[in-house]
Structures are given as structure tokens and as C-alpha cells.
Scaffold this motif. Structure first.
Motif, PDB file in Angstrom:
ATOM      1  N   GLN A  50       0.766  -1.287  -0.029  1.00 48.46           N
ATOM      2  CA  GLN A  50       0.067   0.026   0.142  1.00 48.46           C
ATOM      3  C   GLN A  50       0.789   1.164   0.184  1.00 48.46           C
ATOM      4  N   GLY A  51       1.990   1.162   0.877  1.00 51.21           N
ATOM      5  CA  GLY A  51       2.936   2.488   0.792  1.00 51.21           C
ATOM      6  C   GLY A  51       3.546   2.652  -0.593  1.00 51.21           C
ATOM      7  N   ALA A  52       3.848   1.606  -1.273  1.00 46.93           N
ATOM      8  CA  ALA A  52       4.355   1.646  -2.647  1.00 46.93           C
ATOM      9  C   ALA A  52       3.154   2.361  -3.737  1.00 46.93           C
ATOM     10  N   GLU A  53       2.122   1.958  -3.349  1.00 47.68           N
ATOM     11  CA  GLU A  53       1.072   2.266  -4.293  1.00 47.68           C
ATOM     12  C   GLU A  53       0.696   3.745  -4.158  1.00 47.68           C
ATOM     13  N   ILE A  54       1.037   4.198  -2.800  1.00 48.98           N
ATOM     14  CA  ILE A  54       0.484   5.459  -2.177  1.00 48.98           C
ATOM     15  C   ILE A  54       1.850   6.323  -2.784  1.00 48.98           C
ATOM     16  N   ASP A  55       2.845   5.737  -2.894  1.00 52.25           N
ATOM     17  CA  ASP A  55       4.202   6.613  -3.127  1.00 52.25           C
ATOM     18  C   ASP A  55       4.023   6.916  -4.781  1.00 52.25           C
ATOM     19  N   HIS A  71       0.999   6.946  -6.332  1.00 55.23           N
ATOM     20  CA  HIS A  71      -0.182   8.020  -6.364  1.00 55.23           C
ATOM     21  C   HIS A  71       0.525   9.267  -6.106  1.00 55.23           C
ATOM     22  N   LEU A  72       1.309   9.286  -5.192  1.00 56.97           N
ATOM     23  CA  LEU A  72       1.867  10.703  -4.464  1.00 56.97           C
ATOM     24  C   LEU A  72       2.702  11.219  -5.947  1.00 56.97           C
ATOM     25  N   ILE A 114       0.266  12.637  -8.316  1.00 62.49           N
ATOM     26  CA  ILE A 114      -0.180  13.873  -7.811  1.00 62.49           C
ATOM     27  C   ILE A 114       0.585  14.914  -7.809  1.00 62.49           C
ATOM     28  N   ARG A 115       1.923  14.549  -7.737  1.00 67.50           N
ATOM     29  CA  ARG A 115       3.187  15.845  -7.902  1.00 67.50           C
ATOM     30  C   ARG A 115       3.019  16.188  -9.349  1.00 67.50           C
ATOM     31  N   GLN A 116       3.236  15.321 -10.284  1.00 67.48           N
ATOM     32  CA  GLN A 116       3.181  15.492 -11.523  1.00 67.48           C
ATOM     33  C   GLN A 116       2.057  16.329 -12.083  1.00 67.48           C
ATOM     34  N   THR A 117       0.943  15.955 -11.632  1.00 68.40           N
ATOM     35  CA  THR A 117      -0.370  16.706 -11.899  1.00 68.40           C
ATOM     36  C   THR A 117      -0.200  17.940 -11.558  1.00 68.40           C
ATOM     37  N   LEU A 118       0.257  18.130  -9.935  1.00 72.72           N
ATOM     38  CA  LEU A 118       0.225  19.372  -9.539  1.00 72.72           C
ATOM     39  C   LEU A 118       1.197  20.320 -10.254  1.00 72.72           C
ATOM     40  N   ASN A 119       2.378  19.824 -10.521  1.00 71.99           N
ATOM     41  CA  ASN A 119       3.412  20.693 -11.376  1.00 71.99           C
ATOM     42  C   ASN A 119       2.990  21.115 -12.625  1.00 71.99           C
ATOM     43  N   GLN A 120       1.943  20.283 -13.500  1.00 68.80           N
ATOM     44  CA  GLN A 120       1.466  20.516 -14.648  1.00 68.80           C
ATOM     45  C   GLN A 120       0.609  21.678 -14.316  1.00 68.80           C
ATOM     46  N   LEU A 121      -0.263  21.537 -13.316  1.00 66.46           N
ATOM     47  CA  LEU A 121      -1.289  22.397 -13.005  1.00 66.46           C
ATOM     48  C   LEU A 121      -0.801  23.804 -12.588  1.00 66.46           C
TER      49      LEU A 121
END
Length: 381
Positions: free
Chosen positions: A60-65, A67-68, A71-78
Motif C-alpha cells: 500500500q505504501g508503494a502504491e501510495i508513493d 499515487h503521490l 499527484i505531484r506531476q499533476t500538481l506541477n502541470q497545474l
């Protein structure tokens, strides 16, 4: 012998008692050994379960990483898009400021040119009046002059006749002096003023055309703004009617003070809860106010969702049935956004996907507990 036998019997009884005590101790040790064996087996099972849980948590931690990272890539794009939009907005603001500055400059130029044109018109009228007066005076002087010069016979060259001629000369000089000053450059000045007037009239026509174009653009902008507002208002009003009917079994709608020009008036929330007349928001109960405000918020969310919403005890004034309706509504709205709800009501807590409990522990410390509720756990409760 009997004494020896009695002593032996007593010793036997004592040994028997000691033997039973040792047997009990042995049995107790066996029981402890069995319990310890069971504890060891349980501990091994717990260790195996903990190992599996640790493996699952690591996954789960690896999956969360992952996802993070996404999300960070998406945030950078945004963030990049936001920066680009801010740059475009800055350029648009600069262009708007330049246009406003140009409009103000044109307006000042127009006022100055109108003033100059007015001054030139007044000067032209004054020059025309002076020319008219000069022409009138010249015509009067021509009328006073004799048509033919008198013939002076030689025999009449006397002193009286010379005095009469001198008197006429002085009168003519006085009349000429009364006509002064005469501007001999009036015609040239009139031509220059006429040319300047034509030039200013051309600039004035250009300014009028530009003013007309600006007014048309302003009217087009006003029309587009009204259309955008009307489109958003109709969509939010329809959402508000549906959501308010679903939450309160009543009917409500949005009302504009001035529908023809909505930007000069206000917006009213008209609510009619089930079994009650139409009321103003100020005269409603706390629960009715909460349902009306939440209906408006959900209506805005359906039209243009935000990433997440935070509600702080919005169900405090609601009864159990309305809390269940609100919980179902939030559950439905989670398809478009995330909701963080602070609540003490059981229906709201049971409908949550993840619950975090905050309580006061011993002393002045706060304890936070988290649990992910499944449908099976909710059914058991």
C-alpha cells in the motif's frame, strides 16, 4: 518394632504428602508449559499475520508513493498551467491598461481639439464681424467721397478756400484714424484658420469613429457578460431546485431583484420547506437555514466542482432523517469532489469511507484514531 513401624508409617505419610505436593507442582508446571506453548503458537500466528500485514502495508505504501508521484506531476502541470495563465492574464491586464490609457488620451485630445475648434470658431466669427464692420465703414467712406474731384479755378485760390480744403483734409485724417487699427493679414489668418479647422474636423471625425467602435466593443462585452451570467444562473437555479427538493421535500428557487440588469440588483434564495409557507432566510429555523445554504452550495458544486470541500458540523441543527438525507447527498456528490466533514452524528459517520476520531486522552493530550469503515462493519454495527 511398633514404634519403628509407626515412625516408618509417619515418614511414609510425610513422603506421600510430599509426593502429592510434587505431583501438583508437576501438573501446574505442565499446565504452565501448555499455556506457554499456546502463547508461543499464538505469538507465531500473530507474527505471521503481522508479517503479512507489513507486506500489505508496504505494498500500500508503494502504491501510495506512486499515487503521490502522479499527484505531484499533476500538481506541477497545474502549477505550470496556472503560471502560464497568470502570465497571459498579466499581458491581458497590460493591454487593457494600455487601451484605457489610449482611450483617456484620445478623450483628452478630443476635448482639447473641441476647445481649440470652439476658439477658432469664435475667432472666425470675430474676424467675420470685423470684416463686415470694415466693409460697412468703407462703403460709408466711399459714399461720403465726391464722385468727381472739384475743379479749382486759378482765380479762386484764396485763403478761405485753402482753409476749407485744409479743414476737409483734417476731417478725412480723423476718419482714417477712427478706422484704425486695420489688420491687413486678416485674409491670410482666415485661410490658415480655415485649414486648421478642416484638419481638426478630420481628427474629430476619426475620434467619433473610434468612439463608436469602442462603444460597440463595450456593448458586445456587456452582452457576453450577461449571457455568461444568465447561463450560469439558470444552471445553478435548476440544480438548487432539484437539490432542495431532495433534501427537504419542499421547493425553492433563486430570484433576481432585477432580471433585466442583474448586475445592479441582488440575489435572493426563496425556500418553501414541506408543510410551511414561503419564508425569508432570516425567519427560518437553524435546520432550515442549514438545508437551504447546503442546497445552494451543492448547486454551485454541480455547476462547477471544486477539488474538495470542508464542512464543519453542518448537520448540527438537523434531525436524524435530515442527517441521513444530507449524508446520502454528500455520498452522491463525492463522485465529482472530495469532502472533509466534521460531524458528531452517527448517520454521517457511518456513510464515510474513512473516519478519523479525535478524543481527549489522559492529561492535556489529544488522541487521534483512524479506521476505514467497510459496508460489513457498518452492517455489524
Amino acid at each position: 518394632m511398633q514404634a519403628t513401624i509407626k515412625a516408618a508409617e509417619a515418614d511414609l505419610a510425610d513422603k506421600t504428602t510430599q509426593l502429592r505436593t510434587k505431583e501438583q507442582e508437576l501438573q501446574h508446571c505442565l499446565n504452565q508449559h501448555q499455556r506457554l506453548t499456546e502463547k508461543i503458537a499464538s505469538a507465531e500466528a500473530d507474527l505471521h499475520s503481522s508479517t503479512e500485514q507489513k507486506s500489505g502495508l508496504e505494498q500500500q505504501g508503494a502504491e501510495i508513493d506512486r499515487h503521490l508521484i502522479q499527484i505531484r506531476q499533476t500538481l506541477n502541470q497545474l502549477q505550470t498551467e496556472i503560471t502560464q495563465q497568470e502570465q497571459k492574464l498579466g499581458v491581458a491586464k497590460l493591454e487593457r491598461d494600455q487601451l484605457e490609457k489610449a482611450v483617456r488620451s484620445l478623450h483628452l485630445d478630443q476635448q482639447q481639439q473641441e476647445w481649440q475648434l470652439q476658439q477658432l470658431r469664435q475667432t472666425q466669427i470675430s474676424r467675420r464681424s470685423e470684416m463686415t464692420n470694415l466693409q460697412t465703414s468703407l462703403a460709408a467712406q466711399k459714399a461720403e467721397l465726391p464722385e468727381t474731384l472739384p475743379e479749382i479755378p486759378p482765380q479762386q485760390l484764396q485763403a478761405s478756400y485753402l482753409n476749407h480744403l485744409q479743414q476737409e483734409i483734417r476731417t478725412g485724417q480723423k476718419k482714417l484714424q477712427a478706422m484704425e487699427p486695420v489688420n491687413m493679414l486678416a485674409l491670410d489668418e482666415y485661410k490658415a484658420a480655415s485649414d486648421r479647422l478642416q484638419e481638426l474636423q478630420g481628427k474629430l471625425d476619426t475620434l467619433n469613429l473610434e468612439r463608436t467602435e469602442l462603444l460597440l466593443r463595450m456593448e458586445n462585452f456587456t452582452t457576453l457578460r450577461f449571457q455568461a451570467f444568465k447561463e450560469a444562473f439558470d444552471a445553478v437555479n435548476e440544480n438548487f431546485q432539484n437539490i432542495f427538493a431532495e433534501l427537504s421535500d419542499g421547493d425553492g428557487y433563486l430570484h433576481l431583484d432585477n432580471s433585466e440588469d442583474p448586475f445592479t440588483g441582488g440575489l435572493n434564495l426563496v425556500a418553501h420547506p414541506k408543510g410551511k409557507p414561503v419564508q425569508r432566510l432570516s425567519s427560518m429555523s437553524g435546520g432550515e437555514k442549514s438545508l437551504t445554504a447546503l442546497s445552494f452550495i451543492f448547486a454551485l458544486q454541480r455547476y462547477r466542482p471544486s477539488p474538495f470541500y470542508a464542512f464543519d458540523e453542518v448537520d448540527m441543527f438537523l434531525d436524524g432523517a435530515n442527517v441521513e438525507r444530507l449524508a446520502r447527498m454528500i455520498k452522491k456528490q463525492t463522485q465529482n469532489a472530495q469532502f472533509i466533514v466534521v460531524s458528531l452524528r452517527r448517520p454521517m459517520i457511518e456513510s464515510a469511507e474513512r473516519t478519523i476520531g479525535v478524543t481527549q486522552a489522559r492529561g492535556a493530550y489529544t488522541q487521534v484514531l483512524g479506521i476505514k469503515l467497510t459496508q460489513e462493519n457498518v452492517t455489524k454495527k
